[in-house]
Design a protein around this motif. Structure first.
Motif, short mmCIF file in Angstrom:
data_model
loop_
_atom_site.label_atom_id
_atom_site.label_comp_id
_atom_site.label_asym_id
_atom_site.label_seq_id
_atom_site.Cartn_x
_atom_site.Cartn_y
_atom_site.Cartn_z
N UNK A 1 0.85 -1.18 0.00
CA UNK A 1 0.00 0.00 0.00
C UNK A 1 0.89 1.23 0.00
N UNK A 2 0.68 2.12 -0.95
CA UNK A 2 1.50 3.32 -1.11
C UNK A 2 0.74 4.60 -0.76
N UNK A 3 -0.49 4.46 -0.33
CA UNK A 3 -1.33 5.62 -0.07
C UNK A 3 -1.01 6.26 1.29
N UNK A 4 -1.07 7.58 1.30
CA UNK A 4 -0.91 8.33 2.55
C UNK A 4 -2.24 8.32 3.29
N UNK A 5 -2.24 8.66 4.58
CA UNK A 5 -3.51 8.77 5.29
C UNK A 5 -4.49 9.75 4.62
N UNK A 6 -3.97 10.82 4.05
CA UNK A 6 -4.82 11.79 3.37
C UNK A 6 -5.44 11.18 2.10
N UNK A 7 -4.65 10.40 1.36
CA UNK A 7 -5.16 9.76 0.15
C UNK A 7 -6.22 8.71 0.50
N UNK A 8 -6.01 7.98 1.59
CA UNK A 8 -7.01 7.00 2.04
C UNK A 8 -8.30 7.72 2.42
N UNK A 9 -8.18 8.83 3.13
CA UNK A 9 -9.37 9.59 3.53
C UNK A 9 -10.12 10.10 2.31
N UNK A 10 -9.40 10.59 1.31
CA UNK A 10 -10.04 11.08 0.09
C UNK A 10 -10.70 9.93 -0.67
N UNK A 11 -10.04 8.80 -0.74
CA UNK A 11 -10.63 7.63 -1.41
C UNK A 11 -11.90 7.18 -0.68
N UNK A 12 -11.87 7.19 0.64
CA UNK A 12 -13.07 6.81 1.41
C UNK A 12 -14.20 7.78 1.16
N UNK A 13 -13.88 9.07 1.11
CA UNK A 13 -14.90 10.07 0.81
C UNK A 13 -15.52 9.80 -0.57
N UNK A 14 -14.68 9.48 -1.54
CA UNK A 14 -15.16 9.21 -2.89
C UNK A 14 -15.99 7.92 -2.94
N UNK A 43 -5.51 -4.37 -0.87
CA UNK A 43 -5.77 -5.49 -1.77
C UNK A 43 -5.23 -5.22 -3.17
N UNK A 44 -5.27 -3.98 -3.61
CA UNK A 44 -4.86 -3.63 -4.97
C UNK A 44 -3.37 -3.32 -5.03
N UNK A 45 -2.56 -4.33 -4.88
CA UNK A 45 -1.11 -4.15 -4.92
C UNK A 45 -0.55 -4.84 -6.15
N UNK A 46 0.59 -4.38 -6.59
CA UNK A 46 1.20 -4.97 -7.78
C UNK A 46 0.41 -4.62 -9.02
N UNK A 47 0.54 -5.48 -10.02
CA UNK A 47 -0.16 -5.26 -11.29
C UNK A 47 -1.51 -5.94 -11.25
N UNK A 48 -2.53 -5.21 -11.66
CA UNK A 48 -3.90 -5.74 -11.75
C UNK A 48 -4.39 -5.53 -13.18
N UNK A 49 -4.90 -6.57 -13.80
CA UNK A 49 -5.44 -6.42 -15.15
C UNK A 49 -6.72 -5.59 -15.08
N UNK A 50 -6.76 -4.55 -15.90
CA UNK A 50 -7.92 -3.67 -15.98
C UNK A 50 -8.58 -3.81 -17.34
N UNK A 51 -9.88 -3.74 -17.35
CA UNK A 51 -10.63 -3.53 -18.59
C UNK A 51 -10.82 -2.03 -18.70
N UNK A 52 -10.30 -1.46 -19.77
CA UNK A 52 -10.32 -0.02 -19.98
C UNK A 52 -11.30 0.31 -21.09
N UNK A 53 -12.25 1.19 -20.81
CA UNK A 53 -13.23 1.63 -21.80
C UNK A 53 -12.91 3.05 -22.24
N UNK A 54 -12.78 3.22 -23.56
CA UNK A 54 -12.55 4.53 -24.16
C UNK A 54 -13.63 4.75 -25.22
N UNK A 67 -2.34 -3.18 -18.11
CA UNK A 67 -1.76 -3.43 -16.79
C UNK A 67 -2.06 -2.22 -15.92
N UNK A 68 -2.78 -2.43 -14.85
CA UNK A 68 -3.11 -1.33 -13.94
C UNK A 68 -2.33 -1.44 -12.64
N UNK A 69 -1.94 -0.32 -12.13
CA UNK A 69 -1.26 -0.23 -10.84
C UNK A 69 -2.00 0.80 -10.01
N UNK A 70 -2.48 0.39 -8.84
CA UNK A 70 -3.21 1.30 -7.97
C UNK A 70 -2.20 2.01 -7.09
#
Length: 164
Positions: A1-14, A43-54, A67-70
């Motif tokens: 996990x690379x998120x700061x406490x502030x980033x976790x708080x913002x993600x929770x708000x979202x 949970x989202x560590x390392x590389x995670x395969x993403x389906x990307x819609x454009x 290849x997605x990296x959170x």
């Protein structure tokens, strides 16, 4: 996990705002089967395969895998500079991604993709070189990386004890 406490708080708000603004149907599926921002980032560590819609210039949807990296509360993904999805995102940066792990986890994000200059964001460049190898790509000319700035995030996780 690379998120700061502030980033976790913002993600929770979202996460909370996305769920409260979702349709009744989505809330009926996800409300009792979701996880916290802190658990999600763990949970989202390392590389995670993403389906990307454009979207094409004609407004037609396109989906592909990347290849997605959170990292720091956002998905970061790369592709060849010559890929259709790179052109789509450069012209129309609205995008959606999903990451699915069978029936154990579904992460769904809508947002705006922004190209990342790896010569400026050297920490990201170091991360990707460490993950893929120093000479895996011509990091400046061959690939382009994007950060998806989310405006909607929802998670389906029916059994938190099953997540790894």
């Amino acid at each position: 996990m690379r998120e700061t406490p502030e980033e976790i708080a913002e993600l929770q708000r979202l996460l909370d705002a996305s769920l409260s603004g979702a349709t009744a149907h989505l809330r009926s599926i996800v409300a009792e089967r979701t996880i916290t921002a802190e658990r999600l980032a763990g949970v989202l560590t390392g590389m995670c395969v993403l389906s990307l819609a454009t979207v094409t210039a004609k407004g037609e949807p396109r989906i592909s895998a990347v290849d997605g990296h959170f990292l720091h509360g956002c998905w970061v993904f790369g592709t060849a500079r010559t890929a259709a999805k790179a052109r789509h995102l450069a012209a129309r940066p609205a995008a959606s991604v999903s990451h699915l792990r069978g029936e154990d986890l579904g992460v769904f994000v809508h947002g705006t993709a922004e190209a990342i200059d790896l010569t400026v964001e050297t920490g990201l460049l170091d991360y990707f070189k460490g993950f893929y190898g120093d000479d895996a790509f011509d990091w400046v000319n061959e690939v382009v990386y994007f950060r998806l700035r989310p405006h909607f995030v929802t998670v389906y996780a029916p059994d938190v004890t099953e997540l790894q």
